[in-house]
Scaffold this motif. Structure first.
Motif, PDB file in Angstrom:
ATOM      1  N   ASP A   1       0.841  -1.193   0.000  1.00 31.63           N
ATOM      2  CA  ASP A   1       0.000   0.000   0.000  1.00 31.63           C
ATOM      3  C   ASP A   1       0.879   1.247   0.000  1.00 31.63           C
ATOM      4  O   ASP A   1       1.932   1.286   0.650  1.00 31.63           O
ATOM      5  N   ASP A   2       0.451   2.281  -0.708  1.00 30.42           N
ATOM      6  CA  ASP A   2       1.256   3.500  -0.828  1.00 30.42           C
ATOM      7  C   ASP A   2       1.639   4.083   0.537  1.00 30.42           C
ATOM      8  O   ASP A   2       2.733   4.629   0.704  1.00 30.42           O
ATOM      9  N   ALA A   3       0.746   3.985   1.510  1.00 30.10           N
ATOM     10  CA  ALA A   3       1.029   4.545   2.833  1.00 30.10           C
ATOM     11  C   ALA A   3       2.045   3.704   3.600  1.00 30.10           C
ATOM     12  O   ALA A   3       2.682   4.209   4.532  1.00 30.10           O
ATOM     13  N   ASN A   4       2.192   2.440   3.220  1.00 30.96           N
ATOM     14  CA  ASN A   4       3.048   1.517   3.976  1.00 30.96           C
ATOM     15  C   ASN A   4       4.389   1.218   3.321  1.00 30.96           C
ATOM     16  O   ASN A   4       5.348   0.844   4.005  1.00 30.96           O
ATOM     17  N   LYS A   5       4.487   1.350   2.000  1.00 28.19           N
ATOM     18  CA  LYS A   5       5.587   0.738   1.252  1.00 28.19           C
ATOM     19  C   LYS A   5       6.974   1.247   1.640  1.00 28.19           C
ATOM     20  O   LYS A   5       7.960   0.521   1.482  1.00 28.19           O
ATOM     21  N   SER A   6       7.069   2.466   2.175  1.00 31.29           N
ATOM     22  CA  SER A   6       8.377   2.981   2.594  1.00 31.29           C
ATOM     23  C   SER A   6       8.603   2.814   4.099  1.00 31.29           C
ATOM     24  O   SER A   6       9.587   3.318   4.639  1.00 31.29           O
ATOM     25  N   GLY A   7       7.707   2.103   4.741  1.00 34.16           N
ATOM     26  CA  GLY A   7       7.757   1.980   6.195  1.00 34.16           C
ATOM     27  C   GLY A   7       8.191   0.620   6.688  1.00 34.16           C
ATOM     28  O   GLY A   7       8.852  -0.147   5.976  1.00 34.16           O
ATOM     29  N   GLY A   8       7.806   0.345   7.909  1.00 32.80           N
ATOM     30  CA  GLY A   8       8.142  -0.933   8.534  1.00 32.80           C
ATOM     31  C   GLY A   8       7.268  -1.148   9.745  1.00 32.80           C
ATOM     32  O   GLY A   8       6.267  -0.439   9.945  1.00 32.80           O
TER      33      GLY A   8
ATOM     34  N   THR B   1       7.597   5.580   7.733  1.00 33.95           N
ATOM     35  CA  THR B   1       8.950   5.918   7.289  1.00 33.95           C
ATOM     36  C   THR B   1       9.984   5.103   8.052  1.00 33.95           C
ATOM     37  O   THR B   1      10.383   5.465   9.164  1.00 33.95           O
ATOM     38  N   ALA B   2      10.427   4.023   7.441  1.00 32.54           N
ATOM     39  CA  ALA B   2      11.381   3.134   8.114  1.00 32.54           C
ATOM     40  C   ALA B   2      12.727   3.808   8.348  1.00 32.54           C
ATOM     41  O   ALA B   2      13.438   3.490   9.304  1.00 32.54           O
ATOM     42  N   SER B   3      13.079   4.763   7.506  1.00 31.51           N
ATOM     43  CA  SER B   3      14.394   5.408   7.604  1.00 31.51           C
ATOM     44  C   SER B   3      14.475   6.460   8.710  1.00 31.51           C
ATOM     45  O   SER B   3      15.565   6.939   9.029  1.00 31.51           O
ATOM     46  N   ASP B   4      13.344   6.825   9.286  1.00 35.93           N
ATOM     47  CA  ASP B   4      13.313   7.834  10.354  1.00 35.93           C
ATOM     48  C   ASP B   4      13.578   7.157  11.699  1.00 35.93           C
ATOM     49  O   ASP B   4      12.657   6.700  12.377  1.00 35.93           O
TER      50      ASP B   4
END
Length: 236
Positions: free
Chosen positions: A125-132, A185-188
């Protein structure tokens, strides 16, 4: 747990429409306009009722269940998750939650998902894809209490990370249960650390509890690698 939800825990007044409807195929004739308008209303974003306590965001409950050992494609997984309904206020939440089976009473390979409205509980999902997600594995018997504490903290904005929280999942398995909270945002690293610390506090976890953070990118890669091996070996 001392927050605004406790005072409303037993509020079960009225019914709440469950948003299980799928869009109708084709256009309705004009003489069916009233029925069409009724169906359209059910699919619109929910709003707090008069005198109710609005949440900062609208949320949706989802449920999924599958047979262990059966490989699942992304498409079959998406077809298997069923939306229970959406809510916009504290009162609407309790109307759903008070009628739902507790995680500890689920059987087999089952999951409850609670995500912001419009966000599917899927890695892609667009809201999840860069997260974790933060993952905590629980011994049997703890899932119901931990799940309730987690979702009340999430709905009550106790994580204090702005719009970073996407949703939460409780997964019931045979040997253990798993809870997780997903962020954008997994990188945060500062945000993920704050979520971890808040999670530890709201669940009252022992200091030695193992907490794992996993990006959705890694989850997708692991899934693809596993299914590639299964297919290469001719397994199912």
């Amino acid at each position: 747990m001392n927050n605004k939800f406790d005072a409303l825990k037993d509020d079960d007044s009225g019914d709440h429409d469950q948003d299980n409807c799928s869009p109708k195929d084709g256009e309705k004739e004009k003489n069916d306009k009233e029925e069409k308008d009724s169906n359209t209303t059910k699919r619109k974003a929910v709003v707090p009722g008069a005198g109710e306590h609005p949440l900062q965001y609208n949320y949706s409950f989802w449920y999924s269940r599958r047979t262990p050992g059966r490989p699942a494609s992304t498409q079959s997984y998406e077809q298997n998750i069923k939306q229970i309904g959406s809510f916009a206020s504290v009162e609407q939440f309790w109307r759903f939650y008070s009628h739902m089976i507790r995680p500890g009473d689920l059987t087999g390979h089952s999951d409850f998902h609670l995500f912001k409205e419009g966000v599917k509980p899927m890695w892609e999902d667009d809201a999840n894809k860069s997260g974790g997600k933060w993952i905590i594995r629980l011994r049997k018997g703890l899932a119901s209490r931990c799940w309730e504490n987690l979702i009340l903290a999430m709905l009550g904005e106790q994580f204090m990370v702005g719009e970073e929280i996407c949703g939460a999942v409780v997964s019931v398995r045979f040997q253990e249960d798993i809870i997780s909270i997903w962020n954008k945002t997994a990188s945060d690293q500062a945000t993920t650390a704050r979520i971890r610390d808040t999670l530890r506090r709201v669940l009252n976890l022992p200091p030695n509890t193992i907490m794992e953070y996993k990006t959705h990118t890694d989850s997708i890669k692991a899934w693809e690698d596993f299914h590639g091996l299964v297919n290469a070996s001719g397994g199912r």
